[in-house]
Scaffold this motif. Structure first.
Motif, PDB file in Angstrom:
ATOM      1  N   LEU A  40       0.965  -1.296   0.081  1.00 18.34           N
ATOM      2  CA  LEU A  40       0.268   0.180   0.680  1.00 18.34           C
ATOM      3  C   LEU A  40       0.792   1.377  -0.255  1.00 18.34           C
ATOM      4  CD1 LEU A  40      -2.796   0.908   0.503  1.00 18.34           C
ATOM      5  CD2 LEU A  40      -2.844   0.679   2.976  1.00 18.34           C
ATOM      6  N   PHE A  41      -0.006   1.970  -0.352  1.00 18.25           N
ATOM      7  CA  PHE A  41       1.464   3.032  -1.175  1.00 18.25           C
ATOM      8  C   PHE A  41       0.416   4.505  -0.694  1.00 18.25           C
ATOM      9  CE2 PHE A  41       0.864   2.565  -5.108  1.00 18.25           C
ATOM     10  CZ  PHE A  41       0.892   3.041  -6.224  1.00 18.25           C
ATOM     11  N   LEU A  42       0.689   5.850  -0.025  1.00 18.87           N
ATOM     12  CA  LEU A  42       0.331   7.495  -0.522  1.00 18.87           C
ATOM     13  C   LEU A  42       0.489   8.294  -1.636  1.00 18.87           C
ATOM     14  CD1 LEU A  42       0.564   7.332   3.620  1.00 18.87           C
ATOM     15  CD2 LEU A  42      -1.755   6.775   2.051  1.00 18.87           C
ATOM     16  N   VAL A  95      -3.293   4.322  -2.257  1.00 23.57           N
ATOM     17  CA  VAL A  95      -3.584   2.927  -4.074  1.00 23.57           C
ATOM     18  C   VAL A  95      -2.663   1.739  -3.218  1.00 23.57           C
ATOM     19  CG1 VAL A  95      -1.956   2.361  -5.861  1.00 23.57           C
ATOM     20  CG2 VAL A  95      -2.428   4.690  -4.864  1.00 23.57           C
ATOM     21  N   TYR A  96      -3.546   0.753  -3.763  1.00 24.24           N
ATOM     22  CA  TYR A  96      -3.765  -0.575  -2.779  1.00 24.24           C
ATOM     23  C   TYR A  96      -3.568  -1.952  -4.305  1.00 24.24           C
ATOM     24  CZ  TYR A  96      -3.768  -5.139  -0.440  1.00 24.24           C
ATOM     25  OH  TYR A  96      -3.604  -6.606   0.293  1.00 24.24           O
ATOM     26  N   PRO A  97      -2.447  -1.394  -4.927  1.00 29.45           N
ATOM     27  CA  PRO A  97      -1.586  -2.562  -6.394  1.00 29.45           C
ATOM     28  C   PRO A  97      -2.427  -3.880  -6.267  1.00 29.45           C
ATOM     29  CG  PRO A  97       0.019  -1.582  -5.530  1.00 29.45           C
ATOM     30  CD  PRO A  97      -1.074  -1.260  -4.552  1.00 29.45           C
ATOM     31  N   PRO A  98      -2.280  -4.439  -5.669  1.00 24.53           N
ATOM     32  CA  PRO A  98      -3.190  -6.021  -5.702  1.00 24.53           C
ATOM     33  C   PRO A  98      -4.616  -5.916  -6.127  1.00 24.53           C
ATOM     34  CG  PRO A  98      -2.051  -6.187  -3.787  1.00 24.53           C
ATOM     35  CD  PRO A  98      -1.468  -5.000  -4.086  1.00 24.53           C
ATOM     36  N   THR A  99      -5.189  -5.139  -5.660  1.00 23.20           N
ATOM     37  CA  THR A  99      -6.490  -4.732  -6.266  1.00 23.20           C
ATOM     38  C   THR A  99      -6.692  -3.806  -7.455  1.00 23.20           C
ATOM     39  OG1 THR A  99      -7.519  -3.992  -4.946  1.00 23.20           O
ATOM     40  CG2 THR A  99      -7.422  -6.323  -4.021  1.00 23.20           C
ATOM     41  N   GLN A 152     -13.509   7.240  -3.681  1.00 22.31           N
ATOM     42  CA  GLN A 152     -12.725   6.024  -4.215  1.00 22.31           C
ATOM     43  C   GLN A 152     -13.140   5.371  -5.349  1.00 22.31           C
ATOM     44  OE1 GLN A 152     -15.168   3.068  -1.935  1.00 22.31           O
ATOM     45  NE2 GLN A 152     -16.851   3.343  -2.556  1.00 22.31           N
ATOM     46  N   GLY A 153     -11.997   4.878  -5.865  1.00 25.99           N
ATOM     47  CA  GLY A 153     -11.935   4.347  -7.306  1.00 25.99           C
ATOM     48  C   GLY A 153     -11.541   3.111  -7.290  1.00 25.99           C
ATOM     49  N   GLN A 154     -10.554   3.233  -8.910  1.00 19.64           N
ATOM     50  CA  GLN A 154      -9.989   2.387 -10.008  1.00 19.64           C
ATOM     51  C   GLN A 154      -8.658   2.756 -10.517  1.00 19.64           C
ATOM     52  OE1 GLN A 154     -13.292   0.107 -10.300  1.00 19.64           O
ATOM     53  NE2 GLN A 154     -12.872   0.957 -12.449  1.00 19.64           N
ATOM     54  N   TYR A 155      -7.883   2.124 -10.735  1.00 22.04           N
ATOM     55  CA  TYR A 155      -6.920   2.689 -11.971  1.00 22.04           C
ATOM     56  C   TYR A 155      -6.525   1.589 -12.907  1.00 22.04           C
ATOM     57  CZ  TYR A 155      -3.072   0.053  -9.518  1.00 22.04           C
ATOM     58  OH  TYR A 155      -2.137  -0.391  -8.840  1.00 22.04           O
TER      59      TYR A 155
END
Length: 153
Positions: free
Chosen positions: A13-15, A37-41, A65-68
């Motif tokens: 997890l990173f900011l 940001v949580y890359p696995p999901t 909230q969202g996604q990339y």
């Protein structure tokens, strides 16, 4: 600080913090994004704060909230949000909540948001929609300086 800007990161997890604005526009809206940001999901969450150079500068503060999605070296970022309801004294059923903040942005060269990173966002303010298009996205200066000092840029 680890190299959290690695676009191939699969865990952790990173900011990140971004400033989104139109350069050279005095009195325009200025969006501050504070995100985790949580890359696995590919999940992103945090806070959006919109200010304007007026007597009461904070226009909107909203959890988002969202996604990339990754497209080569670039990242498409999509966020939605709505303000939190104030705690109510009664047990009335609350009306359904609808998003009143939408953001989509293209981050050039990944999370670094290099030159050419652009955003579009819209928000509901005093009963009317405000839309900002073609806004520059920049990694917050403090983070830019830290990345340069640690050779992460």
């Amino acid at each position: 600080m680890a190299n959290h800007l690695d676009r191939d990161q699969k865990s952790g997890l990173f900011l990140v913090r971004y400033e989104v604005f139109k350069p050279g526009v005095a009195g325009g809206y200025h969006l501050h994004l504070n995100l985790s940001v949580y890359p696995p999901t590919r999940h992103v969450s945090g806070e959006a704060i919109i200010t304007q150079a007026l007597a009461q500068p904070v226009v909107l503060r909203v959890p988002v909230q969202g996604q990339y999605e990754q497209a080569g070296n670039d990242i498409d970022l999509f966020l939605t949000g709505r303000p939190l309801l104030q705690a109510q004294q009664s047990s009335h059923i609350l009306p359904p909540q609808f998003e009143d903040f939408f953001f989509d942005g293209l981050l050039k060269q990944g999370w670094k948001a290099a030159a050419g990173s652009l955003a579009r966002y819209a928000f509901l303010h005093n009963g009317r929609w405000v839309e900002e298009v073609g806004q520059d996205i920049q990694l917050e200066r403090e983070l830019q300086n830290a990345h340069k000092a640690l050779n992460l840029a």
